[in-house]
Write a protein that holds these residues in place. Structure first.
Motif, PDB file in Angstrom:
ATOM      1  N   ILE A 229       0.873  -1.178   0.000  1.00 31.06           N
ATOM      2  CA  ILE A 229       0.000   0.000   0.000  1.00 31.06           C
ATOM      3  C   ILE A 229       0.911   1.230   0.000  1.00 31.06           C
ATOM      4  O   ILE A 229       1.553   1.526   1.010  1.00 31.06           O
ATOM      5  CB  ILE A 229      -0.924   0.033   1.242  1.00 31.06           C
ATOM      6  CG1 ILE A 229      -1.699  -1.276   1.405  1.00 31.06           C
ATOM      7  CG2 ILE A 229      -1.855   1.241   1.173  1.00 31.06           C
ATOM      8  CD1 ILE A 229      -2.766  -1.530   0.377  1.00 31.06           C
TER       9      ILE A 229
ATOM     10  N   LYS B 245       2.264   5.071   0.198  1.00 31.37           N
ATOM     11  CA  LYS B 245       1.891   6.106   1.165  1.00 31.37           C
ATOM     12  C   LYS B 245       0.753   6.979   0.657  1.00 31.37           C
ATOM     13  O   LYS B 245      -0.029   7.501   1.436  1.00 31.37           O
ATOM     14  CB  LYS B 245       3.103   6.945   1.552  1.00 31.37           C
ATOM     15  CG  LYS B 245       3.726   7.705   0.410  1.00 31.37           C
ATOM     16  CD  LYS B 245       4.956   8.450   0.861  1.00 31.37           C
ATOM     17  CE  LYS B 245       5.629   9.104  -0.338  1.00 31.37           C
ATOM     18  NZ  LYS B 245       6.848   9.775   0.046  1.00 31.37           N
ATOM     19  N   ASP B 246       0.612   7.118  -0.662  1.00 28.01           N
ATOM     20  CA  ASP B 246      -0.485   7.914  -1.226  1.00 28.01           C
ATOM     21  C   ASP B 246      -1.857   7.318  -0.921  1.00 28.01           C
ATOM     22  O   ASP B 246      -2.862   8.003  -1.008  1.00 28.01           O
ATOM     23  CB  ASP B 246      -0.334   8.038  -2.738  1.00 28.01           C
ATOM     24  CG  ASP B 246       0.939   8.760  -3.142  1.00 28.01           C
ATOM     25  OD1 ASP B 246       1.541   9.445  -2.282  1.00 28.01           O
ATOM     26  OD2 ASP B 246       1.341   8.636  -4.312  1.00 28.01           O
ATOM     27  N   TYR B 247      -1.901   6.021  -0.573  1.00 24.89           N
ATOM     28  CA  TYR B 247      -3.164   5.332  -0.300  1.00 24.89           C
ATOM     29  C   TYR B 247      -3.436   5.151   1.196  1.00 24.89           C
ATOM     30  O   TYR B 247      -4.401   4.499   1.556  1.00 24.89           O
ATOM     31  CB  TYR B 247      -3.183   3.957  -0.977  1.00 24.89           C
ATOM     32  CG  TYR B 247      -3.468   4.012  -2.452  1.00 24.89           C
ATOM     33  CD1 TYR B 247      -4.779   4.012  -2.921  1.00 24.89           C
ATOM     34  CD2 TYR B 247      -2.437   4.068  -3.378  1.00 24.89           C
ATOM     35  CE1 TYR B 247      -5.049   4.063  -4.282  1.00 24.89           C
ATOM     36  CE2 TYR B 247      -2.692   4.118  -4.733  1.00 24.89           C
ATOM     37  CZ  TYR B 247      -4.002   4.119  -5.173  1.00 24.89           C
ATOM     38  OH  TYR B 247      -4.256   4.171  -6.519  1.00 24.89           O
ATOM     39  N   HIS B 248      -2.596   5.704   2.057  1.00 24.32           N
ATOM     40  CA  HIS B 248      -2.765   5.475   3.496  1.00 24.32           C
ATOM     41  C   HIS B 248      -4.093   5.983   4.029  1.00 24.32           C
ATOM     42  O   HIS B 248      -4.592   5.470   5.019  1.00 24.32           O
ATOM     43  CB  HIS B 248      -1.608   6.100   4.284  1.00 24.32           C
ATOM     44  CG  HIS B 248      -0.346   5.292   4.204  1.00 24.32           C
ATOM     45  ND1 HIS B 248       0.752   5.569   4.978  1.00 24.32           N
ATOM     46  CD2 HIS B 248       0.002   4.222   3.452  1.00 24.32           C
ATOM     47  CE1 HIS B 248       1.715   4.710   4.704  1.00 24.32           C
ATOM     48  NE2 HIS B 248       1.291   3.890   3.771  1.00 24.32           N
ATOM     49  N   GLN B 249      -4.682   6.971   3.399  1.00 24.08           N
ATOM     50  CA  GLN B 249      -5.966   7.497   3.858  1.00 24.08           C
ATOM     51  C   GLN B 249      -7.148   6.830   3.166  1.00 24.08           C
ATOM     52  O   GLN B 249      -8.301   7.151   3.448  1.00 24.08           O
ATOM     53  CB  GLN B 249      -6.022   9.017   3.645  1.00 24.08           C
ATOM     54  CG  GLN B 249      -4.975   9.774   4.430  1.00 24.08           C
ATOM     55  CD  GLN B 249      -5.070   9.537   5.928  1.00 24.08           C
ATOM     56  OE1 GLN B 249      -6.148   9.570   6.504  1.00 24.08           O
ATOM     57  NE2 GLN B 249      -3.944   9.288   6.564  1.00 24.08           N
ATOM     58  N   GLU B 250      -6.882   5.893   2.261  1.00 25.01           N
ATOM     59  CA  GLU B 250      -7.936   5.177   1.540  1.00 25.01           C
ATOM     60  C   GLU B 250      -8.258   3.866   2.246  1.00 25.01           C
ATOM     61  O   GLU B 250      -7.350   3.157   2.669  1.00 25.01           O
ATOM     62  CB  GLU B 250      -7.499   4.885   0.098  1.00 25.01           C
ATOM     63  CG  GLU B 250      -7.228   6.123  -0.731  1.00 25.01           C
ATOM     64  CD  GLU B 250      -8.477   6.939  -0.983  1.00 25.01           C
ATOM     65  OE1 GLU B 250      -9.549   6.353  -1.188  1.00 25.01           O
ATOM     66  OE2 GLU B 250      -8.379   8.177  -0.961  1.00 25.01           O
TER      67      GLU B 250
ATOM     68  N   VAL C 130      -8.593   0.765   1.613  1.00 29.51           N
ATOM     69  CA  VAL C 130      -8.387  -0.294   0.618  1.00 29.51           C
ATOM     70  C   VAL C 130      -8.822  -1.652   1.159  1.00 29.51           C
ATOM     71  O   VAL C 130      -9.611  -2.370   0.525  1.00 29.51           O
ATOM     72  CB  VAL C 130      -6.910  -0.322   0.163  1.00 29.51           C
ATOM     73  CG1 VAL C 130      -6.650  -1.514  -0.741  1.00 29.51           C
ATOM     74  CG2 VAL C 130      -6.539   0.984  -0.529  1.00 29.51           C
TER      75      VAL C 130
ATOM     76  N   ASP D  31       5.725   3.340   2.477  1.00 24.95           N
ATOM     77  CA  ASP D  31       4.759   2.356   2.004  1.00 24.95           C
ATOM     78  C   ASP D  31       4.496   1.317   3.087  1.00 24.95           C
ATOM     79  O   ASP D  31       5.332   1.075   3.945  1.00 24.95           O
ATOM     80  CB  ASP D  31       5.291   1.643   0.762  1.00 24.95           C
ATOM     81  CG  ASP D  31       5.440   2.580  -0.426  1.00 24.95           C
ATOM     82  OD1 ASP D  31       4.915   3.706  -0.369  1.00 24.95           O
ATOM     83  OD2 ASP D  31       6.077   2.171  -1.412  1.00 24.95           O
TER      84      ASP D  31
ATOM     85  N   LEU E 207      -6.242  -0.437  -8.873  1.00 20.59           N
ATOM     86  CA  LEU E 207      -5.588   0.624  -8.101  1.00 20.59           C
ATOM     87  C   LEU E 207      -4.088   0.676  -8.381  1.00 20.59           C
ATOM     88  O   LEU E 207      -3.390   1.560  -7.875  1.00 20.59           O
ATOM     89  CB  LEU E 207      -5.802   0.396  -6.593  1.00 20.59           C
ATOM     90  CG  LEU E 207      -7.218   0.565  -6.069  1.00 20.59           C
ATOM     91  CD1 LEU E 207      -7.265   0.231  -4.575  1.00 20.59           C
ATOM     92  CD2 LEU E 207      -7.743   1.978  -6.315  1.00 20.59           C
TER      93      LEU E 207
ATOM     94  N   LEU F 215      -1.855  -1.495  -7.367  1.00 21.04           N
ATOM     95  CA  LEU F 215      -1.091  -1.909  -6.199  1.00 21.04           C
ATOM     96  C   LEU F 215      -0.287  -3.159  -6.542  1.00 21.04           C
ATOM     97  O   LEU F 215      -0.706  -3.971  -7.363  1.00 21.04           O
ATOM     98  CB  LEU F 215      -2.024  -2.206  -5.026  1.00 21.04           C
ATOM     99  CG  LEU F 215      -2.911  -1.054  -4.562  1.00 21.04           C
ATOM    100  CD1 LEU F 215      -3.792  -1.507  -3.408  1.00 21.04           C
ATOM    101  CD2 LEU F 215      -2.076   0.150  -4.171  1.00 21.04           C
TER     102      LEU F 215
END
Length: 89
Positions: A17, A19-24, A26, A52, A76, A78
């Motif tokens: 995951i 770092k750009d997706y840490h608030q998503e 997932v 990450d 996504l 990933l």
């Protein structure tokens, strides 16, 4: 009688995951949107969520649910490793 499409199966995967997706949410979406049962068996997160994250997941669902959930992760963009590539962890 249940068809093969209704049979529950398990699959182990590792997901990176960024770092750009840490608030998503997932992993939460794998449960809510795709009906999967997700067990986080291991996780590595950067200090203060700066880097990450890596999650080892045991996912359970029908073949279709698992396929759809993996397609979601792929969409996504990933990185995902399945159990055939992580057997030596």
């Amino acid at each position: 009688m249940a068809s093969d499409n209704d049979t529950l199966t398990n699959q182990r995967i590792r997901v990176r995951i960024p770092k750009d997706y840490h608030q998503e949410p997932v992993i939460s979406r794998l449960v809510s949107d795709y009906g999967l049962t997700v067990n986080i068996t291991a996780a590595i997160l950067g200090a203060n969520a700066v880097g990450d994250g890596w999650f080892d997941l045991d996912i359970q669902g029908t073949n279709k649910q698992i396929h759809n959930g993996l397609t979601y992760l792929h969409d996504l963009e990933l990185e995902v490793w399945d159990n055939t590539k992580i057997a030596d962890w």
